[in-house]
Design an enzyme around this catalytic site. Structure first.
Site, short mmCIF file in Angstrom:
data_model
loop_
_atom_site.label_atom_id
_atom_site.label_comp_id
_atom_site.label_asym_id
_atom_site.label_seq_id
_atom_site.Cartn_x
_atom_site.Cartn_y
_atom_site.Cartn_z
N GLU A 65 -3.27 7.66 -3.89
CA GLU A 65 -3.78 7.08 -5.12
C GLU A 65 -5.14 7.66 -5.52
O GLU A 65 -5.98 7.83 -4.62
CB GLU A 65 -3.95 5.57 -4.87
CG GLU A 65 -3.32 4.72 -5.90
CD GLU A 65 -3.22 3.27 -5.45
OE1 GLU A 65 -2.29 2.95 -4.69
OE2 GLU A 65 -4.09 2.50 -5.85
N HIS A 94 -1.39 0.28 -10.08
CA HIS A 94 -1.97 -0.70 -9.13
C HIS A 94 -2.45 -1.95 -9.90
O HIS A 94 -3.62 -2.30 -9.86
CB HIS A 94 -3.12 -0.07 -8.34
CG HIS A 94 -3.36 -0.75 -7.02
ND1 HIS A 94 -3.66 -0.08 -5.86
CD2 HIS A 94 -3.35 -2.06 -6.69
CE1 HIS A 94 -3.82 -0.94 -4.87
NE2 HIS A 94 -3.63 -2.16 -5.35
N ARG A 136 0.86 -1.18 0.00
CA ARG A 136 0.00 0.00 0.00
C ARG A 136 0.90 1.24 0.00
O ARG A 136 1.96 1.24 0.64
CB ARG A 136 -0.91 0.04 1.24
CG ARG A 136 -2.11 -0.90 1.17
CD ARG A 136 -3.14 -0.44 0.14
NE ARG A 136 -4.29 -1.35 0.06
CZ ARG A 136 -4.41 -2.37 -0.80
NH1 ARG A 136 -3.45 -2.62 -1.66
NH2 ARG A 136 -5.49 -3.12 -0.80
P1 NAP Z 1 -0.40 -11.36 4.84
O1 NAP Z 1 -0.29 -12.80 4.45
O2 NAP Z 1 -1.28 -11.01 6.00
O3 NAP Z 1 1.07 -10.82 5.08
C1 NAP Z 1 1.34 -9.61 5.68
C2 NAP Z 1 2.70 -9.66 6.37
O4 NAP Z 1 2.93 -8.38 6.97
C3 NAP Z 1 2.81 -10.69 7.49
O5 NAP Z 1 4.08 -11.29 7.42
C4 NAP Z 1 2.67 -9.87 8.74
O6 NAP Z 1 3.39 -10.38 9.83
C5 NAP Z 1 3.28 -8.55 8.35
N1 NAP Z 1 2.70 -7.45 9.12
C6 NAP Z 1 1.39 -7.21 9.34
N2 NAP Z 1 1.22 -6.11 10.07
C7 NAP Z 1 2.46 -5.65 10.34
C8 NAP Z 1 2.95 -4.55 11.08
N3 NAP Z 1 2.11 -3.73 11.72
N4 NAP Z 1 4.28 -4.37 11.12
C9 NAP Z 1 5.12 -5.23 10.49
N5 NAP Z 1 4.71 -6.29 9.77
C10 NAP Z 1 3.40 -6.50 9.71
O7 NAP Z 1 -0.96 -10.49 3.63
P2 NAP Z 1 -0.72 -10.71 2.06
O8 NAP Z 1 -1.81 -11.55 1.50
O9 NAP Z 1 0.70 -11.13 1.85
O10 NAP Z 1 -0.96 -9.22 1.55
C11 NAP Z 1 -0.14 -8.15 2.01
C12 NAP Z 1 -0.68 -6.81 1.54
O11 NAP Z 1 -0.42 -6.64 0.15
C13 NAP Z 1 -2.20 -6.65 1.63
O12 NAP Z 1 -2.61 -6.27 2.93
C14 NAP Z 1 -2.50 -5.58 0.59
O13 NAP Z 1 -2.55 -4.31 1.17
C15 NAP Z 1 -1.31 -5.68 -0.36
N6 NAP Z 1 -1.74 -6.13 -1.70
C16 NAP Z 1 -1.52 -5.33 -2.78
C17 NAP Z 1 -1.89 -5.74 -4.04
C18 NAP Z 1 -1.67 -4.89 -5.26
O14 NAP Z 1 -2.50 -4.92 -6.17
N7 NAP Z 1 -0.55 -4.20 -5.34
C19 NAP Z 1 -2.52 -6.97 -4.23
C20 NAP Z 1 -2.74 -7.77 -3.11
C21 NAP Z 1 -2.34 -7.34 -1.85
P3 NAP Z 1 2.91 -11.69 10.66
O15 NAP Z 1 3.04 -12.83 9.69
O16 NAP Z 1 3.81 -11.80 11.78
O17 NAP Z 1 1.47 -11.43 11.03
#
Ligand code: NAP
Length: 317
Positions: free
Chosen positions: A266, A284, A237
């Site tokens: 954005e 995006h 994000r």
């Molecule tokens: P996820 O599996 O929940 O992974 C998020 C990671 O971030 C986890 O390792 C988590 O740690 C860590 N984390 C969460 N909160 C944190 C904090 N406050 N400080 C430090 N680390 C933190 O999510 P995902 O499916 O990989 O997706 C991640 C993000 O990508 C989404 O939330 C979304 O905003 C973004 N995204 C963007 C696109 C795009 O089109 N560009 C597409 C999809 C997703 P823990 O494992 O220890 O909980």
């Protein structure tokens, strides 16, 4: 029958299923919902599918004291536009679409890594402008990714999918920071701090969720810790990165380049970023493939179907 609002047009297969299974209204616009539209959604529908930009804030929930809505089935894994605590207090569950987005978003991260490191955007612009004078041995030298070191900020689903691609596809060394320890099926070193990670890698990839907890996690200090030849890639994000600090670091040549799929405000992309040759800017595109968007839409409808059947929601956040 469940009354469902889809806040955007969706791929035909998803719209067809929604109409077949529920009393469905499909909003014809591709823009974020207004506050009035969100209030009506909470008041008049059993389930609502919001998505990026639909700011379901505490204020919006506060304006609808007795909502008909029982589920916000978000289209997307990131739900930082929804105040989940306020939804819960209003008796509304929130679900998302984890997993459906992982590989597509990791692929976009790899594309940005390659484009930034190998100067693909700059080269494409050169050819398109008719300015290419021909191949020579020292033309447009970039950074060869193979055998380099990648740093993953947030070793979740997408972080791991990027790391796996880097390890198995590019023989890269993987380092990361994450809140919790991970059991991984590939070699990776967990760093003690974000600045230590930033200092140790050739490419720093951001894969944490957005929202107040991660806002400006990548600040001037983290950028200053990066090596001058290193690249920053953000597929998470926009507000995770202090965009003004990033622009300053790029303009001063303190880092080599950046590949961005997301932006702090954005769809506004600062003119200063657009003016820089060593920045790759995507609109995006993380999950922008028909089958991926169909998969996300079907996941939304699976959650609505579970609500209708009185069964546990498959993807609560
Ligand atoms: P996820 O599996 O929940 O992974 C998020 C990671 O971030 C986890 O390792 C988590 O740690 C860590 N984390 C969460 N909160 C944190 C904090 N406050 N400080 C430090 N680390 C933190 O999510 P995902 O499916 O990989 O997706 C991640 C993000 O990508 C989404 O939330 C979304 O905003 C973004 N995204 C963007 C696109 C795009 O089109 N560009 C597409 C999809 C997703 P823990 O494992 O220890 O909980």
């Amino acid at each position: 029958m469940i009354r469902l609002l889809l806040s955007r047009p969706l791929p035909a297969a998803v719209e067809d299923r929604a109409r077949a299974e529920f009393d469905t209204e499909i909003r014809a616009l591709n823009t974020p919902m207004s506050a009035d539209e969100m209030r009506r959604a909470l008041a008049e529908f059993d389930a609502v599918m919001p998505t990026l930009g639909d700011a379901f804030s505490a204020e919006v929930f506060g304006h609808v004291p007795r909502p008909r809505c029982r589920l916000l089935a978000n289209f997307g894994v990131g739900y930082d536009h929804i105040d989940v605590d306020a939804a819960r207090s209003a008796g509304i569950a929130v679900t998302n679409t984890p997993g459906a987005v992982t590989d597509a978003t990791a692929d976009i991260a790899m594309m940005l890594m390659l484009m930034s490191a190998r100067r693909a955007g700059e080269g494409e612009r050169l050819v398109r402008a008719g300015g290419w004078a021909g191949w020579h041995p020292t033309q447009m030298l970039g950074m060869h990714l193979t055998d380099r070191t990648v740093g993953i900020v947030g070793m979740g689903r997408i972080g791991q999918a990027v790391a796996r691609r880097c390890h198995f596809g590019f023989a890269m060394e993987v380092r990361y920071v994450s809140r919790s320890a991970k059991t991984l099926d590939f070699p990776a070193n967990r760093e003690g701090s974000l600045t230590a990670l930033a200092a140790a890698v050739d490419v720093l990839v951001i894969a944490v969720p957005g929202g107040p907890e991660t806002r400006h996690l990548i600040d001037a200090g983290v950028l200053a810790a990066m090596q001058p030849g290193a690249h920053l890639v953000n597929v998470a994000r926009g507000d995770v990165v202090d965009e003004a600090a990033l622009i300053a670091a790029l303009e001063a040549g303190r880092i080599a380049g950046a590949g961005l799929d997301v932006y702090e405000h954005e769809p506004e992309v600062p003119a200063a970023l657009r003016a820089l040759e060593n920045v790759t800017l995507l609109p995006h595109l993380g999950t922008a493939a028909l089958d991926v968007r169909e998969g996300m839409g079907m996941m939304v409808l699976d959650n609505v179907a579970a609500l209708a059947a009185g069964q546990p929601l498959p993807n609560p956040v």
